[in-house]
Scaffold this motif. Structure first.
Motif, PDB file in Angstrom:
ATOM      1  N   ASN A   1      18.681   2.432  14.662  1.00 34.96           N
ATOM      2  CA  ASN A   1      17.345   1.847  14.603  1.00 34.96           C
ATOM      3  C   ASN A   1      16.305   2.907  14.244  1.00 34.96           C
ATOM      4  O   ASN A   1      15.393   2.659  13.450  1.00 34.96           O
ATOM      5  CB  ASN A   1      17.011   1.183  15.938  1.00 34.96           C
ATOM      6  N   LYS A   2      16.445   4.108  14.813  1.00 38.78           N
ATOM      7  CA  LYS A   2      15.517   5.204  14.497  1.00 38.78           C
ATOM      8  C   LYS A   2      15.637   5.606  13.028  1.00 38.78           C
ATOM      9  O   LYS A   2      14.636   5.916  12.378  1.00 38.78           O
ATOM     10  CB  LYS A   2      15.766   6.391  15.421  1.00 38.78           C
ATOM     11  N   THR A   3      16.841   5.598  12.502  1.00 33.56           N
ATOM     12  CA  THR A   3      17.055   5.907  11.085  1.00 33.56           C
ATOM     13  C   THR A   3      16.369   4.859  10.215  1.00 33.56           C
ATOM     14  O   THR A   3      15.693   5.200   9.240  1.00 33.56           O
ATOM     15  CB  THR A   3      18.565   5.954  10.769  1.00 33.56           C
ATOM     16  N   ALA A   4      16.505   3.593  10.582  1.00 30.65           N
ATOM     17  CA  ALA A   4      15.863   2.520   9.830  1.00 30.65           C
ATOM     18  C   ALA A   4      14.348   2.630   9.905  1.00 30.65           C
ATOM     19  O   ALA A   4      13.647   2.459   8.901  1.00 30.65           O
ATOM     20  CB  ALA A   4      16.322   1.161  10.366  1.00 30.65           C
ATOM     21  N   GLU A   5      13.837   2.931  11.075  1.00 36.82           N
ATOM     22  CA  GLU A   5      12.396   3.071  11.249  1.00 36.82           C
ATOM     23  C   GLU A   5      11.873   4.222  10.395  1.00 36.82           C
ATOM     24  O   GLU A   5      10.812   4.104   9.770  1.00 36.82           O
ATOM     25  CB  GLU A   5      12.058   3.295  12.721  1.00 36.82           C
ATOM     26  N   SER A   6      12.605   5.312  10.331  1.00 39.11           N
ATOM     27  CA  SER A   6      12.220   6.451   9.499  1.00 39.11           C
ATOM     28  C   SER A   6      12.158   6.041   8.033  1.00 39.11           C
ATOM     29  O   SER A   6      11.220   6.411   7.308  1.00 39.11           O
ATOM     30  CB  SER A   6      13.214   7.597   9.697  1.00 39.11           C
ATOM     31  N   ALA A   7      13.143   5.273   7.597  1.00 39.54           N
ATOM     32  CA  ALA A   7      13.157   4.805   6.202  1.00 39.54           C
ATOM     33  C   ALA A   7      11.925   3.968   5.901  1.00 39.54           C
ATOM     34  O   ALA A   7      11.272   4.140   4.865  1.00 39.54           O
ATOM     35  CB  ALA A   7      14.414   3.982   5.951  1.00 39.54           C
ATOM     36  N   LEU A   8      11.597   3.078   6.791  1.00 34.66           N
ATOM     37  CA  LEU A   8      10.461   2.199   6.548  1.00 34.66           C
ATOM     38  C   LEU A   8       9.141   2.933   6.695  1.00 34.66           C
ATOM     39  O   LEU A   8       8.177   2.620   6.001  1.00 34.66           O
ATOM     40  CB  LEU A   8      10.555   0.974   7.439  1.00 34.66           C
ATOM     41  N   ASN A   9       9.103   3.949   7.538  1.00 36.41           N
ATOM     42  CA  ASN A   9       7.891   4.761   7.634  1.00 36.41           C
ATOM     43  C   ASN A   9       7.632   5.496   6.320  1.00 36.41           C
ATOM     44  O   ASN A   9       6.486   5.655   5.912  1.00 36.41           O
ATOM     45  CB  ASN A   9       7.981   5.752   8.789  1.00 36.41           C
ATOM     46  N   THR A  10       8.701   5.923   5.658  1.00 37.90           N
ATOM     47  CA  THR A  10       8.557   6.567   4.355  1.00 37.90           C
ATOM     48  C   THR A  10       7.933   5.587   3.368  1.00 37.90           C
ATOM     49  O   THR A  10       7.039   5.943   2.605  1.00 37.90           O
ATOM     50  CB  THR A  10       9.932   7.054   3.839  1.00 37.90           C
ATOM     51  N   LEU A  11       8.375   4.356   3.415  1.00 39.69           N
ATOM     52  CA  LEU A  11       7.857   3.336   2.503  1.00 39.69           C
ATOM     53  C   LEU A  11       6.421   2.949   2.844  1.00 39.69           C
ATOM     54  O   LEU A  11       5.644   2.593   1.962  1.00 39.69           O
ATOM     55  CB  LEU A  11       8.764   2.099   2.554  1.00 39.69           C
ATOM     56  N   ARG A  12       6.054   3.027   4.096  1.00 39.07           N
ATOM     57  CA  ARG A  12       4.722   2.615   4.550  1.00 39.07           C
ATOM     58  C   ARG A  12       3.628   3.636   4.272  1.00 39.07           C
ATOM     59  O   ARG A  12       2.470   3.383   4.571  1.00 39.07           O
ATOM     60  CB  ARG A  12       4.734   2.385   6.062  1.00 39.07           C
ATOM     61  N   LYS A  13       3.993   4.788   3.737  1.00 36.92           N
ATOM     62  CA  LYS A  13       3.016   5.857   3.540  1.00 36.92           C
ATOM     63  C   LYS A  13       1.927   5.469   2.551  1.00 36.92           C
ATOM     64  O   LYS A  13       2.194   4.857   1.522  1.00 36.92           O
ATOM     65  CB  LYS A  13       3.706   7.118   3.020  1.00 36.92           C
ATOM     66  N   GLY A  14       0.738   5.876   2.861  1.00 32.04           N
ATOM     67  CA  GLY A  14      -0.390   5.851   1.937  1.00 32.04           C
ATOM     68  C   GLY A  14      -0.645   4.562   1.194  1.00 32.04           C
ATOM     69  O   GLY A  14      -0.605   3.469   1.759  1.00 32.04           O
ATOM     70  N   GLU A  15      -0.876   4.717  -0.104  1.00 33.67           N
ATOM     71  CA  GLU A  15      -1.256   3.589  -0.950  1.00 33.67           C
ATOM     72  C   GLU A  15      -0.179   2.506  -0.994  1.00 33.67           C
ATOM     73  O   GLU A  15      -0.490   1.319  -1.061  1.00 33.67           O
ATOM     74  CB  GLU A  15      -1.520   4.076  -2.376  1.00 33.67           C
ATOM     75  N   VAL A  16       1.080   2.922  -0.981  1.00 33.21           N
ATOM     76  CA  VAL A  16       2.179   1.953  -1.033  1.00 33.21           C
ATOM     77  C   VAL A  16       2.145   1.065   0.210  1.00 33.21           C
ATOM     78  O   VAL A  16       2.243  -0.158   0.114  1.00 33.21           O
ATOM     79  CB  VAL A  16       3.541   2.664  -1.172  1.00 33.21           C
ATOM     80  N   GLY A  17       1.980   1.667   1.366  1.00 37.16           N
ATOM     81  CA  GLY A  17       1.914   0.905   2.611  1.00 37.16           C
ATOM     82  C   GLY A  17       0.746  -0.063   2.617  1.00 37.16           C
ATOM     83  O   GLY A  17       0.875  -1.208   3.055  1.00 37.16           O
ATOM     84  N   LYS A  18      -0.389   0.394   2.105  1.00 34.78           N
ATOM     85  CA  LYS A  18      -1.562  -0.480   2.041  1.00 34.78           C
ATOM     86  C   LYS A  18      -1.319  -1.660   1.113  1.00 34.78           C
ATOM     87  O   LYS A  18      -1.667  -2.804   1.435  1.00 34.78           O
ATOM     88  CB  LYS A  18      -2.791   0.312   1.591  1.00 34.78           C
TER      89      LYS A  18
END
Length: 185
Positions: free
Chosen positions: A151-168
């Motif tokens: 679950n922590k690995t998955a959360e890390s992956a999605l946090n990478t995707l959520r960064k900055g302009e992409v996340g917004k």
């Protein structure tokens, strides 16, 4: 023991809930990229949520064989969902931002790791001995710890995707929003 396993997975149910504020100067290309990803990701989010629900539906005092079967199937579904998410992000191409290619590469790699981690949890669950309830409980506890790491690995992956302009940009897409939780009135 089941509560710990479900607790380890509770974050997975909402992993694609991307929060953030939209900007007034939205980038049409970035919004289109985010829409492509989010429209496809919603089915994977549903698959993860359904798998978590299946785990919680098995009575904690149920037969070990029933618990094992439900958990194994759920972990398989979660693994497949993360693999699909990796494929979705990969096929979408790099988001049209500075360092978009690196962000995409990191996200795809982390989603693939999450998929493999959940597949490993499924394998661990499949190997549990249901004949001895004590050994089964110990094995399920170890599997829940492994699921927490996945679950922590998955959360890390999605946090990478959520960064900055992409996340917004993704936060503004229907497919990346989670439904409001029912009120407890």
């Amino acid at each position: 023991m089941k509560k710990k396993l479900v607790g380890a997975l509770s974050g997975a149910a909402l992993l694609l809930a991307l929060t953030g504020c939209g900007s007034d100067d939205s980038n049409d290309k970035l919004d289109a990229w985010a829409k492509t990803v989010c429209d496809q990701a919603s089915a994977q989010t549903k698959q993860i949520n359904d798998a978590n629900t299946a785990i919680t539906k098995v009575d904690k005092n149920g037969k070990p064989a029933d618990v094992k079967a439900a958990d194994s199937e759920a972990f398989q579904q979660i693994s497949e969902a993360y693999k699909s998410l990796a494929d979705i992000v990969s096929k979408a191409g790099a988001p049209p931002i500075d360092n978009g290619a690196a962000q995409q590469k990191d996200t795809v790699a982390d989603l693939a790791k999450a998929s493999a981690a959940y597949a490993a949890v499924k394998t661990k669950v499949d190997g549990l001995d249901t004949a001895d309830q004590g050994k089964f409980a110990d094995g399920l506890t170890a599997a829940s710890e492994q699921a927490d790491t996945a679950n922590k690995t998955a959360e890390s992956a999605l946090n990478t995707l959520r960064k900055g302009e992409v996340g917004k940009a993704m936060a503004n897409q229907t497919g990346c929003k989670t439904p409001a939780a029912p009120s407890a009135s």
